[in-house]
Design a protein around this motif. Sequence first.
Motif, PDB file in Angstrom:
ATOM      1  N   HIS A 195       6.897 -11.945  -1.252  1.00 14.48           N
ATOM      2  CA  HIS A 195       7.661 -13.014  -1.899  1.00 14.48           C
ATOM      3  C   HIS A 195       9.043 -13.178  -1.274  1.00 14.48           C
ATOM      4  CE1 HIS A 195       8.977 -15.764  -5.003  1.00 14.48           C
ATOM      5  NE2 HIS A 195      10.044 -15.008  -5.225  1.00 14.48           N
ATOM      6  N   SER A 196       9.664 -12.060  -0.935  1.00 12.75           N
ATOM      7  CA  SER A 196      11.014 -12.115  -0.363  1.00 12.75           C
ATOM      8  C   SER A 196      11.100 -11.420   0.993  1.00 12.75           C
ATOM      9  CB  SER A 196      12.016 -11.467  -1.332  1.00 12.75           C
ATOM     10  OG  SER A 196      11.645 -10.131  -1.614  1.00 12.75           O
ATOM     11  N   ALA A 197       9.939 -11.227   1.650  1.00 16.05           N
ATOM     12  CA  ALA A 197       9.923 -10.485   2.909  1.00 16.05           C
ATOM     13  C   ALA A 197      10.336 -11.355   4.084  1.00 16.05           C
ATOM     14  CB  ALA A 197       8.521  -9.928   3.161  1.00 16.05           C
ATOM     15  N   ASN A 198      10.848 -10.707   5.117  1.00 13.98           N
ATOM     16  CA  ASN A 198      11.149 -11.387   6.372  1.00 13.98           C
ATOM     17  C   ASN A 198       9.877 -11.581   7.185  1.00 13.98           C
ATOM     18  OD1 ASN A 198      13.960 -11.435   5.937  1.00 13.98           O
ATOM     19  ND2 ASN A 198      14.138  -9.312   6.654  1.00 13.98           N
ATOM     20  N   GLN A 199       9.903 -12.590   8.052  1.00 13.15           N
ATOM     21  CA  GLN A 199       8.752 -12.824   8.918  1.00 13.15           C
ATOM     22  C   GLN A 199       8.492 -11.659   9.864  1.00 13.15           C
ATOM     23  OE1 GLN A 199       8.789 -16.444  11.148  1.00 13.15           O
ATOM     24  NE2 GLN A 199       8.297 -17.734   9.391  1.00 13.15           N
ATOM     25  N   ASN A 200       9.518 -10.880  10.142  1.00 11.80           N
ATOM     26  CA  ASN A 200       9.344  -9.789  11.099  1.00 11.80           C
ATOM     27  C   ASN A 200       8.928  -8.482  10.438  1.00 11.80           C
ATOM     28  OD1 ASN A 200      11.762  -9.280   9.843  1.00 11.80           O
ATOM     29  ND2 ASN A 200      12.932  -8.898  11.717  1.00 11.80           N
ATOM     30  N   ASN A 201       8.475  -8.544   9.174  1.00  9.85           N
ATOM     31  CA  ASN A 201       7.924  -7.375   8.505  1.00  9.85           C
ATOM     32  C   ASN A 201       6.405  -7.370   8.617  1.00  9.85           C
ATOM     33  OD1 ASN A 201      10.380  -6.377   7.674  1.00  9.85           O
ATOM     34  ND2 ASN A 201      10.243  -7.197   5.602  1.00  9.85           N
ATOM     35  N   VAL A 202       5.844  -6.241   8.982  1.00 14.71           N
ATOM     36  CA  VAL A 202       4.402  -6.024   8.932  1.00 14.71           C
ATOM     37  C   VAL A 202       4.160  -4.884   7.953  1.00 14.71           C
ATOM     38  CG1 VAL A 202       2.337  -5.334  10.198  1.00 14.71           C
ATOM     39  CG2 VAL A 202       4.023  -6.818  11.289  1.00 14.71           C
ATOM     40  N   PHE A 203       3.442  -5.163   6.873  1.00 12.22           N
ATOM     41  CA  PHE A 203       3.184  -4.152   5.858  1.00 12.22           C
ATOM     42  C   PHE A 203       1.891  -3.414   6.186  1.00 12.22           C
ATOM     43  CE2 PHE A 203       5.712  -7.438   3.727  1.00 12.22           C
ATOM     44  CZ  PHE A 203       6.772  -6.657   3.268  1.00 12.22           C
ATOM     45  N   ILE A 204       1.935  -2.090   6.044  1.00 11.09           N
ATOM     46  CA  ILE A 204       0.793  -1.242   6.363  1.00 11.09           C
ATOM     47  C   ILE A 204       0.361  -0.508   5.090  1.00 11.09           C
ATOM     48  CG2 ILE A 204      -0.068   0.633   7.794  1.00 11.09           C
ATOM     49  CD1 ILE A 204       0.780  -1.820   9.413  1.00 11.09           C
ATOM     50  N   SER A 205      -0.859  -0.757   4.665  1.00 13.88           N
ATOM     51  CA  SER A 205      -1.357  -0.100   3.457  1.00 13.88           C
ATOM     52  C   SER A 205      -1.937   1.272   3.803  1.00 13.88           C
ATOM     53  CB  SER A 205      -2.441  -0.948   2.795  1.00 13.88           C
ATOM     54  OG  SER A 205      -3.684  -0.799   3.465  1.00 13.88           O
ATOM     55  N   GLY A 206      -2.054   2.125   2.800  1.00 14.26           N
ATOM     56  CA  GLY A 206      -2.805   3.356   2.935  1.00 14.26           C
ATOM     57  C   GLY A 206      -4.288   3.079   2.740  1.00 14.26           C
ATOM     58  N   VAL A 207      -5.107   4.108   2.925  1.00 19.39           N
ATOM     59  CA  VAL A 207      -6.555   3.988   2.725  1.00 19.39           C
ATOM     60  C   VAL A 207      -7.037   5.192   1.934  1.00 19.39           C
ATOM     61  CG1 VAL A 207      -8.813   3.692   3.816  1.00 19.39           C
ATOM     62  CG2 VAL A 207      -6.769   2.811   4.956  1.00 19.39           C
ATOM     63  N   LYS A 208      -7.811   4.930   0.891  1.00 17.29           N
ATOM     64  CA  LYS A 208      -8.430   5.995   0.102  1.00 17.29           C
ATOM     65  C   LYS A 208      -9.945   5.872   0.161  1.00 17.29           C
ATOM     66  CE  LYS A 208      -4.692   6.499  -3.328  1.00 17.29           C
ATOM     67  NZ  LYS A 208      -4.390   7.936  -3.095  1.00 17.29           N
ATOM     68  N   SER A 209     -10.621   6.988  -0.047  1.00 17.13           N
ATOM     69  CA  SER A 209     -12.077   6.977  -0.171  1.00 17.13           C
ATOM     70  C   SER A 209     -12.454   6.549  -1.580  1.00 17.13           C
ATOM     71  CB  SER A 209     -12.631   8.371   0.103  1.00 17.13           C
ATOM     72  OG  SER A 209     -12.316   9.242  -0.984  1.00 17.13           O
ATOM     73  N   PRO A 210     -13.720   6.183  -1.822  1.00 17.55           N
ATOM     74  CA  PRO A 210     -14.144   5.838  -3.187  1.00 17.55           C
ATOM     75  C   PRO A 210     -13.903   6.973  -4.184  1.00 17.55           C
ATOM     76  CG  PRO A 210     -15.779   5.098  -1.607  1.00 17.55           C
ATOM     77  CD  PRO A 210     -14.789   5.938  -0.841  1.00 17.55           C
ATOM     78  N   GLU A 211     -13.824   8.210  -3.681  1.00 21.94           N
ATOM     79  CA  GLU A 211     -13.568   9.360  -4.546  1.00 21.94           C
ATOM     80  C   GLU A 211     -12.083   9.594  -4.786  1.00 21.94           C
ATOM     81  OE1 GLU A 211     -17.343   9.235  -2.725  1.00 21.94           O
ATOM     82  OE2 GLU A 211     -15.417   9.535  -1.685  1.00 21.94           O
ATOM     83  N   TYR A 233       1.032   7.850   4.684  1.00 24.54           N
ATOM     84  CA  TYR A 233       2.197   7.917   5.569  1.00 24.54           C
ATOM     85  C   TYR A 233       3.405   8.444   4.808  1.00 24.54           C
ATOM     86  CZ  TYR A 233      -0.920   4.867   8.147  1.00 24.54           C
ATOM     87  OH  TYR A 233      -2.025   4.351   8.775  1.00 24.54           O
ATOM     88  N   ASN A 234       4.169   9.318   5.479  1.00 24.35           N
ATOM     89  CA  ASN A 234       5.375   9.879   4.878  1.00 24.35           C
ATOM     90  C   ASN A 234       6.599   9.007   5.122  1.00 24.35           C
ATOM     91  OD1 ASN A 234       4.063  12.191   3.900  1.00 24.35           O
ATOM     92  ND2 ASN A 234       4.208  13.190   5.907  1.00 24.35           N
ATOM     93  N   LEU A 235       6.533   8.135   6.143  1.00 17.36           N
ATOM     94  CA  LEU A 235       7.678   7.287   6.440  1.00 17.36           C
ATOM     95  C   LEU A 235       7.587   5.978   5.664  1.00 17.36           C
ATOM     96  CD1 LEU A 235       7.128   5.812  10.029  1.00 17.36           C
ATOM     97  CD2 LEU A 235       5.333   6.824   8.647  1.00 17.36           C
ATOM     98  N   VAL A 254       6.352  -1.579   7.825  1.00 17.61           N
ATOM     99  CA  VAL A 254       6.756  -1.098   6.500  1.00 17.61           C
ATOM    100  C   VAL A 254       5.545  -0.465   5.830  1.00 17.61           C
ATOM    101  CG1 VAL A 254       7.766  -1.731   4.287  1.00 17.61           C
ATOM    102  CG2 VAL A 254       8.446  -2.968   6.374  1.00 17.61           C
ATOM    103  N   PHE A 255       5.720   0.736   5.291  1.00 13.98           N
ATOM    104  CA  PHE A 255       4.638   1.488   4.667  1.00 13.98           C
ATOM    105  C   PHE A 255       4.930   1.634   3.173  1.00 13.98           C
ATOM    106  CE2 PHE A 255       5.193   2.618   9.066  1.00 13.98           C
ATOM    107  CZ  PHE A 255       3.912   2.721   9.584  1.00 13.98           C
ATOM    108  N   PRO A 256       4.580   0.633   2.358  1.00 11.82           N
ATOM    109  CA  PRO A 256       4.939   0.669   0.934  1.00 11.82           C
ATOM    110  C   PRO A 256       4.228   1.790   0.183  1.00 11.82           C
ATOM    111  CG  PRO A 256       4.299  -1.547   1.656  1.00 11.82           C
ATOM    112  CD  PRO A 256       3.871  -0.602   2.714  1.00 11.82           C
ATOM    113  N   SER A 257       4.962   2.498  -0.613  1.00 10.92           N
ATOM    114  CA  SER A 257       4.396   3.579  -1.423  1.00 10.92           C
ATOM    115  C   SER A 257       3.427   3.007  -2.457  1.00 10.92           C
ATOM    116  CB  SER A 257       5.519   4.338  -2.122  1.00 10.92           C
ATOM    117  OG  SER A 257       4.995   5.324  -2.983  1.00 10.92           O
ATOM    118  N   GLY A 258       2.265   3.627  -2.582  1.00  7.78           N
ATOM    119  CA  GLY A 258       1.306   3.230  -3.607  1.00  7.78           C
ATOM    120  C   GLY A 258       0.389   2.098  -3.219  1.00  7.78           C
ATOM    121  N   LEU A 259       0.591   1.498  -2.055  1.00  7.47           N
ATOM    122  CA  LEU A 259      -0.270   0.400  -1.605  1.00  7.47           C
ATOM    123  C   LEU A 259      -1.458   0.986  -0.832  1.00  7.47           C
ATOM    124  CD1 LEU A 259      -0.805  -2.648  -1.186  1.00  7.47           C
ATOM    125  CD2 LEU A 259       0.600  -2.494   0.883  1.00  7.47           C
TER     126      LEU A 259
END
Length: 250
Positions: free
Chosen positions: A93-109, A116-118, A181-186
């Motif tokens: 909603h308020s991000a810059n065009q030069n931001n790329v957001f990277i989600s985490g990945v979980k297994s079905p379990e 990511y820690n950063l 950008v590595f958002p926490s919880g995503l």
Amino acid sequence: MLTIAISTFNKRIDFLNDYCFDDRVFYLINWQSPINYNFKLPDNVKLIQLNTVGVACSRNAAIDFCQTPWIWFMDDDVVIPNDSISQVLGLIHSANQNNVFISGVKSPEGLDIKSYNLSCSDNVRSILSVGTIQIIANATAIKNAKVQFPTNMGAGTENNLCDEPVFLHRLSKTIKNLKFVFPSGLYVIHPLERSGSVYSTKGSVRSRAMLFREIYGLPLCVFASIYFLCRHRKQIGKFWIYLFSFKRAS
């Protein structure tokens, strides 16, 4: 504001029968198949039938057909939690065009497959293991930069890996002050098996060599290959020679 671009092929299109579409976003279904199916889809879903081969071609078509400012690249075997969609909508909603957001990945379990820690980075090494399903980027910025996925890499080609970091590296070279950008919880949910953990085929080993050439150039890519070989010699085995082929990513 956000398009989720799902790549699928042939009869895997049947995933649509059980897919839960979120009416807050748009969907592009990029279907590589000569088969004719008739689907009744919600108004916020568009099916694009492609005669190309390889997932990179599907991703590039998604960029071309995307009509929203932001795009989230996706596969047909991935579940996106509603909370993750809500989080992304808030982020962009308020991000810059030069931001790329990277989600985490979980297994079905619920196991962390990728985390990511950063919180933010402009270092290309931070995205070497990123998969396409983790990438949320500004489609307008990508189009303006004229950056595409390498069509001789990725699933469906003989060089079946590493199309994602090549794409992101090209973005980082073209778009000024690009931030990963590595958002926490995503996160998204994906089966535990990953092609990225396979080293013992010609294509997967050669893909690494192509990635190293793209990122480091000659001759530094040679040292990157030597380092990679020292770490993964057992898995690579007889295919080690392909780690020094250094074919160009197209």
